[in-house]
Scaffold this active site. Structure first.
Site, PDB file in Angstrom:
ATOM      1  N   LYS A  57       0.852  -1.198   0.000  1.00 20.19           N
ATOM      2  CA  LYS A  57       0.000   0.000   0.000  1.00 20.19           C
ATOM      3  C   LYS A  57       0.885   1.245   0.000  1.00 20.19           C
ATOM      4  O   LYS A  57       1.891   1.293   0.721  1.00 20.19           O
ATOM      5  CB  LYS A  57      -0.898  -0.031   1.238  1.00 20.19           C
ATOM      6  N   SER A 103      -9.643   1.717   2.994  1.00 27.09           N
ATOM      7  CA  SER A 103      -8.814   2.478   2.090  1.00 27.09           C
ATOM      8  C   SER A 103      -7.766   1.647   1.343  1.00 27.09           C
ATOM      9  O   SER A 103      -7.181   2.145   0.379  1.00 27.09           O
ATOM     10  CB  SER A 103      -8.084   3.584   2.864  1.00 27.09           C
ATOM     11  N   SER A 150      -9.633  -0.514   7.248  1.00 27.21           N
ATOM     12  CA  SER A 150      -9.103  -0.391   5.887  1.00 27.21           C
ATOM     13  C   SER A 150      -8.413  -1.618   5.324  1.00 27.21           C
ATOM     14  O   SER A 150      -8.132  -1.659   4.124  1.00 27.21           O
ATOM     15  CB  SER A 150      -8.127   0.779   5.809  1.00 27.21           C
TER      16      SER A 150
HETATM   17  N1  GLN Z   1     -12.868   4.090   6.448  1.00 28.37           N
HETATM   18  C1  GLN Z   1     -12.316   4.570   7.677  1.00 28.37           C
HETATM   19  C2  GLN Z   1     -11.942   6.018   7.520  1.00 28.37           C
HETATM   20  O1  GLN Z   1     -12.284   6.563   6.535  1.00 28.37           O
HETATM   21  C3  GLN Z   1     -11.143   3.733   8.069  1.00 28.37           C
HETATM   22  C4  GLN Z   1      -9.948   4.024   7.267  1.00 28.37           C
HETATM   23  C5  GLN Z   1      -8.748   3.202   7.651  1.00 28.37           C
HETATM   24  O2  GLN Z   1      -8.852   2.181   8.313  1.00 28.37           O
HETATM   25  N2  GLN Z   1      -7.594   3.696   7.277  1.00 28.37           N
HETATM   26  O3  GLN Z   1     -11.348   6.608   8.342  1.00 28.37           O
END
Ligand code: GLN
Length: 486
Positions: free
Chosen positions: A79, A154, A178
């Site tokens: 990532k 994400s 994410s």
């Molecule tokens: N979807 C969540 C957010 O927008 C979690 C994102 C993540 O785990 N990096 O913050």
């Protein structure tokens, strides 16, 4: 036999027995990327040439009888929030355009030592803020199971790359879901380790008290293998914890007879897709048929998790993202006339809408006069959520829930309404607030052929039990063997 369709452990066997070379494996993946990546858009950067050098070097070393490490010749995707020396790291943000880290994250060093071949860096929601990868400042990643749908986020690029056979395995990061939510949307296995299990050194910070790096793989054994390589204490991260790392892969065969699995009643809510609920209930039956005991439990503060998370995470993000001042990294607006306008214009043009929204929310929650009412209160609720899990784990070893309330949604479906987007992490966020580990694995498909994921939550530092239960379930089912119709 398609090399790209194999798991890490299958490739390991072929490489070890010298039935294939690292270079052959790499070429197969590069060919697959050339054929399929155009449709999926999983990668920010493909490091083909450097990968070729690494693979050839590994082949020569193996030929010479050297000890090349457990991941020698395995092509992985990382990532783009994890720092890679000499390879661009953007966090899919324009503000990091052109940033090339001068050092490797600790997880990269460990993977390198184990012999992996870095295949590339994957697309993500900007600074890991989002649930669909649509917040990337660069491109939209498509779900390989239905190109009109999101891969989740994400870590959507990593999830899409794994399920579309564009890499053998990947790393993601998980602050509120994410790793697990995109794993569910793409039918793969994702592990969010215990906070402190994996070093965050070189992970670009979003919300430092919640962030963890973890594996995203084709099956449970692969996840156990990668976690074993990246886990462990690191003097460069003061929040990494010095506890022994078990041999996760070696422990997978253990039975689940007698194991108590808690089913939290707060996770079976209105608004959950009926096909998801059916699949989860069926998965509970499978585990019971293997000898586990399911019992109903309660996590009473669950309903406050999303609100708590969006105060804690945004507060930390507003502080962490202050460092992007257009001096130290990446992008700088050209039209600025003086120092202040350089800061302002660069941040205005460099950050996307969601990131700016979070910086404003977090700054507000931390400001004098509001701190006690919002941030401090959120920290107190966070403690209650953690206590819910401590109490629950007196009655069970593992907690089972859906990973997400729905399968993958359509591209564009939630982009106009941040609140509905936030709700897609309703089942994953609590684990980050509590610091406990979570695993997502496939447990079915909808009528329309979209993957459904189940989540297992465990006691702190007990990833081994989660992987054991996940493996037992996986062995009893066939979901992980289905492939997207590409
Ligand atoms: N979807 C969540 C957010 O927008 C979690 C994102 C993540 O785990 N990096 O913050």
């Amino acid at each position: 036999m398609e090399l790209t369709g194999l798991t890490i452990h299958e490739l390991q066997g072929l490489l070890r027995r010298r039935e294939v070379t690292a270079k052959q494996v790499l070429m197969a993946f590069l060919k697959r990327i050339a054929q399929v990546e155009g449709k999926i858009q999983a990668y920010m950067t493909v490091t083909g040439l450097e990968a070729l050098r690494t693979a050839s070097r590994l082949d020569r070393r193996r030929q010479a009888g050297e000890n090349v490490g457990p991941l020698a010749g395995i092509p992985l995707a990382i990532k783009d929030v994890i720092c890679t020396q000499d390879v661009p790291t953007t966090c899919s943000s324009k503000i990091l355009d052109g940033f090339i880290p001068p050092y490797d994250a600790t997880v990269m060093r460990r993977l390198d030592q184990a012999g992996m071949v870095l295949l590339g860096k994957t697309n993500m929601d900007e600074f890991a803020m989002g649930s669909s990868t649509e917040n990337s400042g660069y491109k939209v990643t498509h779900n390989p199971w239905d190109l009109d749908r999101v891969p989740g986020g994400s870590s959507g690029g990593s999830a899409a790359a794994v399920t579309a056979d564009l890499c053998a395995g990947a790393l993601g990061s998980d602050t509120g879901g994410s790793i697990r939510q995109p794993a569910a949307f793409c039918r793969i296995v994702g592990v969010k380790p215990t906070y402190g299990r994996v070093s965050r050194y070189g992970l670009v910070a979003f919300a430092s008290s919640l962030d963890q790096i973890g594996p995203m793989t084709k099956d449970v054994r692969d996840a156990a293998i990668l976690l074993g390589v990246i886990a462990g204490h690191d003097a460069c991260d003061s929040t990494s914890v010095n506890v022994p790392v078990p041999d996760y892969a070696a422990q997978l065969g253990r039975e689940v007879t007698g194991l108590r699995i808690g089913i939290p009643k707060e996770y079976f809510i209105e608004g959950m897709d009926p096909e998801v609920e059916t699949a989860i209930r069926a998965a509970i039956n499978v585990l019971e048929s293997l000898g586990a005991k399911a019992e109903s439990i309660s996590l009473p503060h669950t309903e406050y998790a999303v609100a708590t998370y969006y105060l804690v995470a945004t507060a930390e993000a507003s502080s962490n993202l202050a460092r992007y001042d257009a001096v130290k990294y990446g992008f700088r607006a050209r039209e600025a006339k003086d120092l202040l306008s350089m800061y302002m214009k660069s941040r205005q043009n460099g950050f996307g809408a969601e990131v700016k929204r979070r910086i404003m929310l977090g700054t507000y929650a931390l400001s004098a006069g509001y701190y006690d009412a919002y941030y401090l209160k959120a920290l107190k609720v966070r403690t209650l959520i953690r206590k819910d899990f401590e109490d629950a784990f007196k009655r069970c070893e593992v907690i089972l829930t859906p990973t997400a309330p729905t399968p993958a949604f359509r591209l564009g479906e939630k982009t106009d309404d941040p609140l509905t987007m936030y709700l897609s992490d309703i089942f994953t966020i609590s684990a980050n607030l509590a610091g406990i580990p979570g695993v997502c694995l496939p447990c079915g498909f909808t009528q329309a052929g979209l993957p459904i994921g189940l989540q297992l939550l465990g006691k702190p530092f007990d990833e081994a039990t989660l992987l054991q239960v996940a493996f037992a379930y996986e062995q009893a089912t066939e979901w992980h063997k289905r492939n997207p119709p590409l």
